[in-house]
Design a protein around this motif. Structure first.
Motif, PDB file in Angstrom:
ATOM      1  N   ASN A  24       1.041  -1.485  -0.112  1.00 13.14           N
ATOM      2  CA  ASN A  24      -0.005   0.272  -0.115  1.00 13.14           C
ATOM      3  C   ASN A  24       1.322   1.090  -0.255  1.00 13.14           C
ATOM      4  O   ASN A  24       1.176   1.551   1.304  1.00 13.14           O
ATOM      5  N   ASP A  25       1.887   1.362  -1.283  1.00 12.19           N
ATOM      6  CA  ASP A  25       2.181   2.933  -1.366  1.00 12.19           C
ATOM      7  C   ASP A  25       1.296   3.728  -2.180  1.00 12.19           C
ATOM      8  O   ASP A  25       0.485   3.519  -3.234  1.00 12.19           O
ATOM      9  N   LYS A  26       2.164   5.378  -2.438  1.00 13.88           N
ATOM     10  CA  LYS A  26       1.753   5.709  -2.635  1.00 13.88           C
ATOM     11  C   LYS A  26       1.612   5.990  -4.184  1.00 13.88           C
ATOM     12  O   LYS A  26       0.896   6.836  -4.562  1.00 13.88           O
ATOM     13  N   ASP A  27       3.572   5.895  -4.733  1.00 20.05           N
ATOM     14  CA  ASP A  27       3.266   5.678  -5.492  1.00 20.05           C
ATOM     15  C   ASP A  27       3.490   3.961  -6.510  1.00 20.05           C
ATOM     16  O   ASP A  27       3.635   3.645  -7.733  1.00 20.05           O
ATOM     17  N   ASN A  28       2.154   3.520  -6.278  1.00 25.03           N
ATOM     18  CA  ASN A  28       1.286   1.915  -6.254  1.00 25.03           C
ATOM     19  C   ASN A  28       2.399   1.068  -7.088  1.00 25.03           C
ATOM     20  O   ASN A  28       2.081  -0.250  -6.858  1.00 25.03           O
ATOM     21  N   ASN A  48       0.596  -2.211  -5.773  1.00 24.54           N
ATOM     22  CA  ASN A  48      -0.531  -2.023  -4.651  1.00 24.54           C
ATOM     23  C   ASN A  48      -1.219  -3.630  -4.306  1.00 24.54           C
ATOM     24  O   ASN A  48      -2.443  -3.530  -5.795  1.00 24.54           O
ATOM     25  N   ASN A  80       6.890   1.391   6.156  1.00 23.22           N
ATOM     26  CA  ASN A  80       6.015   2.312   5.648  1.00 23.22           C
ATOM     27  C   ASN A  80       4.738   2.029   4.856  1.00 23.22           C
ATOM     28  O   ASN A  80       4.171   2.809   3.897  1.00 23.22           O
ATOM     29  N   ILE A  81       4.766   1.051   3.778  1.00 25.99           N
ATOM     30  CA  ILE A  81       4.429   0.495   2.590  1.00 25.99           C
ATOM     31  C   ILE A  81       3.645  -0.402   2.538  1.00 25.99           C
ATOM     32  O   ILE A  81       3.319  -1.134   1.393  1.00 25.99           O
ATOM     33  N   LYS A  83      -0.057  -2.780   4.001  1.00 26.84           N
ATOM     34  CA  LYS A  83      -1.082  -1.981   5.532  1.00 26.84           C
ATOM     35  C   LYS A  83      -1.331  -3.287   5.280  1.00 26.84           C
ATOM     36  O   LYS A  83      -1.690  -4.407   5.080  1.00 26.84           O
TER      37      LYS A  83
END
Length: 228
Positions: A24-28, A48, A80-81, A83
């Motif tokens: 689950n990362d902002k960069d997918n 992701n 942190n990447i 969930k």
């Protein structure tokens, strides 16, 4: 008493060793590295939603097991990447019997059942030099025993949402023996409409965990973790 002890032992090992999670990362997409350091070699990339199993942290990095293109793999990702599946709302147990457990919330019901294993319905391949040790069942790999004959199996997993039923296909349950259905946990991500169903099964050398992922009413995949 033995069943209760086995359940407690499985829960202890599961909590001690790690947890299922999704990328689950902002960069997918995230890099999987060979070791838990920034300049370590990138050995894979995961999108992701990819299922992973998280072990211990090494500073800001987490050691993970995962599958990709049919291979069982291990590496490190930044902590942190992902969930944790346990962070999604959980269903609670509403009913259980010898061979069935039901978990539910206000609008959703998940039913998991098991049955006796009928060896007459299966084909076995035995280890060449150890003719009492089973290598394959129905020409496929299996989990739950270290070469022995299964006694029980998953029978059915179904989800009820309102008046709609979703039943996992038979191949989603193939090869998974000696289930401990009372360990079942169900988490639901209502943003993506994804169910995560997991159980801890068997014990000793045959112990394994399995996670099934069902997204928007469609069975997507399962991830088996073993050998811990």
């Amino acid at each position: 008493m033995k069943q209760v002890f086995t359940l407690i032992l499985l829960l202890y090992f599961s909590n001690s060793f790690g947890q299922f999670a999704i990328v689950n990362d902002k960069d997918n997409v995230v890099n999987v590295r060979e070791d838990g350091v920034q300049n370590s070699k990138v050995i894979d990339k995961l999108q992701n939603g990819h299922l992973i199993y998280c072990f211990e942290n090494k500073g800001d990095w987490t050691n993970i097991d995962y599958e990709n293109k049919g291979k069982e793999l291990n590496g490190y990702v930044y902590s942190n990447i992902y969930k944790l599946i346990s962070s999604f709302p959980a269903l609670t147990i509403s009913e259980k019997s010898e061979n069935l457990i039901t978990l539910k919330n206000d609008t959703i019901e998940v039913i998991i059942s098991q049955s006796k294993f009928d060896k007459k319905k299966h084909v076995f391949k035995y280890v060449k030099d150890y003719t009492t040790q089973i290598e394959l069942i129905d020409n496929k790999r299996y989990w739950g025993l270290d070469g022995g004959m299964p006694k029980t199996q998953f029978e059915k997993i179904s989800i009820k949402i309102g008046h709609k039923y979703i039943t996992l296909p038979k191949f989603a349950l193939d090869g998974l023996y000696e289930p401990n259905i009372y360990t079942a946990e169900v988490n639901y991500d209502n943003v993506t409409g994804t169910f995560y169903i997991q159980t801890m099964n068997s014990d000793g050398a045959g112990g394994y965990l399995v996670m099934w992922k069902i997204e928007k009413g469609i069975y997507k995949e399962r991830f088996v973790v073993h050998g811990f």
